[in-house]
Design a protein around this motif. Structure first.
Motif, PDB file in Angstrom:
ATOM      1  N   PHE A 174       0.824  -1.206   0.000  1.00 47.04           N
ATOM      2  CA  PHE A 174       0.000   0.000   0.000  1.00 47.04           C
ATOM      3  C   PHE A 174       0.859   1.259   0.000  1.00 47.04           C
ATOM      4  CE2 PHE A 174      -2.047   3.498   2.236  1.00 47.04           C
ATOM      5  CZ  PHE A 174      -3.207   3.662   1.480  1.00 47.04           C
ATOM      6  N   PHE A 175       1.834   1.319   0.903  1.00 50.90           N
ATOM      7  CA  PHE A 175       2.638   2.532   0.994  1.00 50.90           C
ATOM      8  C   PHE A 175       3.626   2.650  -0.163  1.00 50.90           C
ATOM      9  CE2 PHE A 175       0.972   2.389   5.319  1.00 50.90           C
ATOM     10  CZ  PHE A 175       0.583   3.714   5.478  1.00 50.90           C
ATOM     11  N   GLY A 176       3.965   1.535  -0.791  1.00 48.59           N
ATOM     12  CA  GLY A 176       4.752   1.613  -2.014  1.00 48.59           C
ATOM     13  C   GLY A 176       3.970   2.299  -3.120  1.00 48.59           C
ATOM     14  N   LEU A 177       2.697   1.924  -3.264  1.00 47.19           N
ATOM     15  CA  LEU A 177       1.843   2.565  -4.265  1.00 47.19           C
ATOM     16  C   LEU A 177       1.586   4.031  -3.919  1.00 47.19           C
ATOM     17  CD1 LEU A 177      -0.748  -0.328  -4.775  1.00 47.19           C
ATOM     18  CD2 LEU A 177       1.029   0.403  -6.391  1.00 47.19           C
ATOM     19  N   LEU A 178       1.428   4.299  -2.616  1.00 42.87           N
ATOM     20  CA  LEU A 178       1.238   5.685  -2.196  1.00 42.87           C
ATOM     21  C   LEU A 178       2.477   6.519  -2.503  1.00 42.87           C
ATOM     22  CD1 LEU A 178      -0.288   7.960  -0.847  1.00 42.87           C
ATOM     23  CD2 LEU A 178       0.428   7.043   1.389  1.00 42.87           C
ATOM     24  N   ASP A 179       3.647   5.949  -2.280  1.00 39.18           N
ATOM     25  CA  ASP A 179       4.885   6.660  -2.639  1.00 39.18           C
ATOM     26  C   ASP A 179       4.882   7.043  -4.117  1.00 39.18           C
ATOM     27  OD1 ASP A 179       5.819   6.405  -0.071  1.00 39.18           O
ATOM     28  OD2 ASP A 179       7.637   5.307  -0.605  1.00 39.18           O
ATOM     29  N   ASP A 180       4.471   6.098  -4.978  1.00 42.11           N
ATOM     30  CA  ASP A 180       4.435   6.378  -6.415  1.00 42.11           C
ATOM     31  C   ASP A 180       3.494   7.548  -6.716  1.00 42.11           C
ATOM     32  OD1 ASP A 180       6.172   4.275  -6.851  1.00 42.11           O
ATOM     33  OD2 ASP A 180       4.591   2.850  -7.404  1.00 42.11           O
TER      34      ASP A 180
ATOM     35  N   VAL B 296       6.069  15.264  -4.455  1.00 34.72           N
ATOM     36  CA  VAL B 296       6.627  15.123  -3.106  1.00 34.72           C
ATOM     37  C   VAL B 296       8.038  14.548  -3.212  1.00 34.72           C
ATOM     38  CG1 VAL B 296       6.365  14.005  -0.861  1.00 34.72           C
ATOM     39  CG2 VAL B 296       4.344  14.849  -2.083  1.00 34.72           C
ATOM     40  N   SER B 297       8.982  15.130  -2.502  1.00 30.08           N
ATOM     41  CA  SER B 297      10.372  14.697  -2.586  1.00 30.08           C
ATOM     42  C   SER B 297      10.567  13.328  -1.946  1.00 30.08           C
ATOM     43  CB  SER B 297      11.298  15.718  -1.918  1.00 30.08           C
ATOM     44  OG  SER B 297      10.991  15.858  -0.543  1.00 30.08           O
ATOM     45  N   ASP B 298      11.555  12.602  -2.430  1.00 26.50           N
ATOM     46  CA  ASP B 298      11.781  11.224  -1.984  1.00 26.50           C
ATOM     47  C   ASP B 298      12.011  11.122  -0.479  1.00 26.50           C
ATOM     48  OD1 ASP B 298      11.446  10.320  -4.533  1.00 26.50           O
ATOM     49  OD2 ASP B 298      13.561   9.840  -4.901  1.00 26.50           O
ATOM     50  N   ASP B 299      12.663  12.122   0.126  1.00 25.90           N
ATOM     51  CA  ASP B 299      12.976  12.023   1.557  1.00 25.90           C
ATOM     52  C   ASP B 299      11.743  12.176   2.445  1.00 25.90           C
ATOM     53  OD1 ASP B 299      12.905  14.795   0.781  1.00 25.90           O
ATOM     54  OD2 ASP B 299      13.756  15.282   2.728  1.00 25.90           O
TER      55      ASP B 299
ATOM     56  N   ARG C 110       6.690   5.380   2.749  1.00 29.86           N
ATOM     57  CA  ARG C 110       7.228   4.026   2.852  1.00 29.86           C
ATOM     58  C   ARG C 110       8.691   4.058   3.292  1.00 29.86           C
ATOM     59  NH1 ARG C 110       9.507  -0.567   1.188  1.00 29.86           N
ATOM     60  NH2 ARG C 110       8.218  -2.466   1.176  1.00 29.86           N
ATOM     61  N   GLY C 111       9.412   5.079   2.876  1.00 29.88           N
ATOM     62  CA  GLY C 111      10.823   5.168   3.226  1.00 29.88           C
ATOM     63  C   GLY C 111      11.063   5.261   4.712  1.00 29.88           C
ATOM     64  N   TYR C 112      10.222   6.026   5.413  1.00 25.29           N
ATOM     65  CA  TYR C 112      10.455   6.138   6.861  1.00 25.29           C
ATOM     66  C   TYR C 112       9.680   5.102   7.668  1.00 25.29           C
ATOM     67  CZ  TYR C 112       6.358   9.398   6.717  1.00 25.29           C
ATOM     68  OH  TYR C 112       5.133   9.989   6.514  1.00 25.29           O
ATOM     69  N   LEU C 113       8.535   4.640   7.160  1.00 28.50           N
ATOM     70  CA  LEU C 113       7.801   3.608   7.892  1.00 28.50           C
ATOM     71  C   LEU C 113       8.584   2.297   7.951  1.00 28.50           C
ATOM     72  CD1 LEU C 113       4.189   4.164   6.520  1.00 28.50           C
ATOM     73  CD2 LEU C 113       5.018   4.696   8.820  1.00 28.50           C
TER      74      LEU C 113
ATOM     75  N   LEU D 165      -2.987  16.572  -1.751  1.00 28.27           N
ATOM     76  CA  LEU D 165      -4.186  15.814  -1.384  1.00 28.27           C
ATOM     77  C   LEU D 165      -5.312  15.935  -2.411  1.00 28.27           C
ATOM     78  CD1 LEU D 165      -5.222  13.995   0.925  1.00 28.27           C
ATOM     79  CD2 LEU D 165      -6.182  16.051   1.983  1.00 28.27           C
ATOM     80  N   ASP D 166      -5.594  17.139  -2.864  1.00 24.16           N
ATOM     81  CA  ASP D 166      -6.725  17.336  -3.772  1.00 24.16           C
ATOM     82  C   ASP D 166      -6.507  16.733  -5.159  1.00 24.16           C
ATOM     83  OD1 ASP D 166      -8.095  18.678  -1.809  1.00 24.16           O
ATOM     84  OD2 ASP D 166      -7.536  20.682  -2.517  1.00 24.16           O
ATOM     85  N   GLN D 167      -5.253  16.439  -5.486  1.00 20.86           N
ATOM     86  CA  GLN D 167      -4.958  15.936  -6.831  1.00 20.86           C
ATOM     87  C   GLN D 167      -4.757  14.427  -6.884  1.00 20.86           C
ATOM     88  OE1 GLN D 167      -1.814  18.517  -8.721  1.00 20.86           O
ATOM     89  NE2 GLN D 167      -1.720  19.352  -6.642  1.00 20.86           N
ATOM     90  N   MET D 168      -4.699  13.792  -5.726  1.00 22.33           N
ATOM     91  CA  MET D 168      -4.335  12.374  -5.730  1.00 22.33           C
ATOM     92  C   MET D 168      -5.531  11.461  -5.926  1.00 22.33           C
ATOM     93  SD  MET D 168      -3.500  11.373  -1.749  1.00 22.33           S
ATOM     94  CE  MET D 168      -2.125  12.512  -1.726  1.00 22.33           C
ATOM     95  N   ASP D 169      -5.243  10.242  -6.284  1.00 24.02           N
ATOM     96  CA  ASP D 169      -6.250   9.189  -6.435  1.00 24.02           C
ATOM     97  C   ASP D 169      -7.032   9.072  -5.126  1.00 24.02           C
ATOM     98  OD1 ASP D 169      -7.527   6.595  -6.429  1.00 24.02           O
ATOM     99  OD2 ASP D 169      -6.211   6.032  -8.084  1.00 24.02           O
ATOM    100  N   HIS D 170      -8.363   9.037  -5.239  1.00 26.93           N
ATOM    101  CA  HIS D 170      -9.209   9.000  -4.043  1.00 26.93           C
ATOM    102  C   HIS D 170      -8.996   7.740  -3.207  1.00 26.93           C
ATOM    103  CE1 HIS D 170     -11.152  12.670  -5.045  1.00 26.93           C
ATOM    104  NE2 HIS D 170     -11.766  12.209  -6.130  1.00 26.93           N
ATOM    105  N   ALA D 171      -8.393   6.722  -3.776  1.00 22.31           N
ATOM    106  CA  ALA D 171      -8.114   5.503  -3.015  1.00 22.31           C
ATOM    107  C   ALA D 171      -7.139   5.759  -1.875  1.00 22.31           C
ATOM    108  CB  ALA D 171      -7.547   4.418  -3.934  1.00 22.31           C
ATOM    109  N   PHE D 172      -6.389   6.877  -1.947  1.00 22.66           N
ATOM    110  CA  PHE D 172      -5.373   7.175  -0.938  1.00 22.66           C
ATOM    111  C   PHE D 172      -5.762   8.295   0.023  1.00 22.66           C
ATOM    112  CE2 PHE D 172      -2.820   5.712  -4.667  1.00 22.66           C
ATOM    113  CZ  PHE D 172      -2.326   4.541  -4.096  1.00 22.66           C
ATOM    114  N   THR D 173      -6.801   9.050  -0.298  1.00 22.00           N
ATOM    115  CA  THR D 173      -7.020  10.301   0.429  1.00 22.00           C
ATOM    116  C   THR D 173      -7.317  10.099   1.916  1.00 22.00           C
ATOM    117  OG1 THR D 173      -9.327  10.299  -0.328  1.00 22.00           O
ATOM    118  CG2 THR D 173      -7.746  11.617  -1.584  1.00 22.00           C
TER     119      THR D 173
END
Length: 217
Positions: A107-113, A120-123, A127-130, A171-179
């Protein structure tokens, strides 16, 4: 199997101070007693489930305090990560839950994408910090759990607000599956930032600098 993500805050130096520690202070001895009690209770729970990692959690805790993690047991990593979590918990704030996920890595891998697509910057990707693993400053290698659980993540408290702000912008631009999950993460990070900023300003003894994440299940 569903996995629970929880978190608390601590001074990372306090955690590192128990790993390979020499002479413990009176306060550290008191905390170590609490760690052993928690480790024993954790081990008893495993035994009730007929789970044998080949290394008990109390023994794993003793290894970490002695400055090593060299058991050759197949599931030693599970015991070491559990023991490390007890060290974190006995030096940290009370834990809070982030959520329950059937496949949090996926899930968080897809959210990172999705967040990366929105700038959003990679840092700051979650998923990177979780799933960052234990502090890199630990002076010895801790083997990874064979099934990936329990797992440990970290985010500097100084990055909590930048992360929350970056997610809010996207937030307003992302896929609603993640909001829903992203809004929850924003709220948690903003709260932890506010608590950290307030305590840092008011309390000269306050040194917490890291959010620690625990993934169990």
């Amino acid at each position: 199997m569903s996995r629970i993500i929880s978190f608390n805050t601590a001074d990372k130096a306090d955690i590192l101070g128990f790993l390979g520690a020499g002479n413990l202070t009176a306060d550290q001895h008191q905390r170590l007693n609490s760690m052993h009690q928690a480790a024993e209770a954790n081990q008893q729970d495993l035994e009730r489930q007929d789970i044998d990692w080949g290394l008990s959690i109390p023994d794993a805790l003793d290894h970490l305090i002695a400055g090593c993690a060299d058991s050759r047991a197949e599931c030693a990593g599970n015991a070491y990560y559990s023991a490390l979590q007890h060290i974190i918990d006995c030096n940290a704030s009370d834990p809070s839950d982030l959520g329950v996920y059937s496949k949090p890595g996926t899930f968080f891998g897809l959210l990172d994408d999705e967040l990366r697509r929105l700038g959003v910057s990679d840092d700051l990707l979650p998923r990177g910090y979780l799933f960052s693993g234990p502090p890199r400053e630990i002076p010895f290698r801790i083997p990874y759990p064979v099934d990936g659980t329990p797992d440990i993540g970290m985010l500097p408290l100084a990055k909590a607000k930048p992360a929350a702000d970056a997610y809010s912008t996207a937030l307003d631009q992302m896929d609603h599956a993640f909001t829903y999950d992203v809004q929850l993460l924003i709220d948690k990070l903003q709260f932890e930032h506010d608590e950290w900023a307030s305590a840092t300003e008011r309390l000269d003894w306050y040194t917490q600098d890291t959010i620690f994440f625990s993934i169990t299940g």
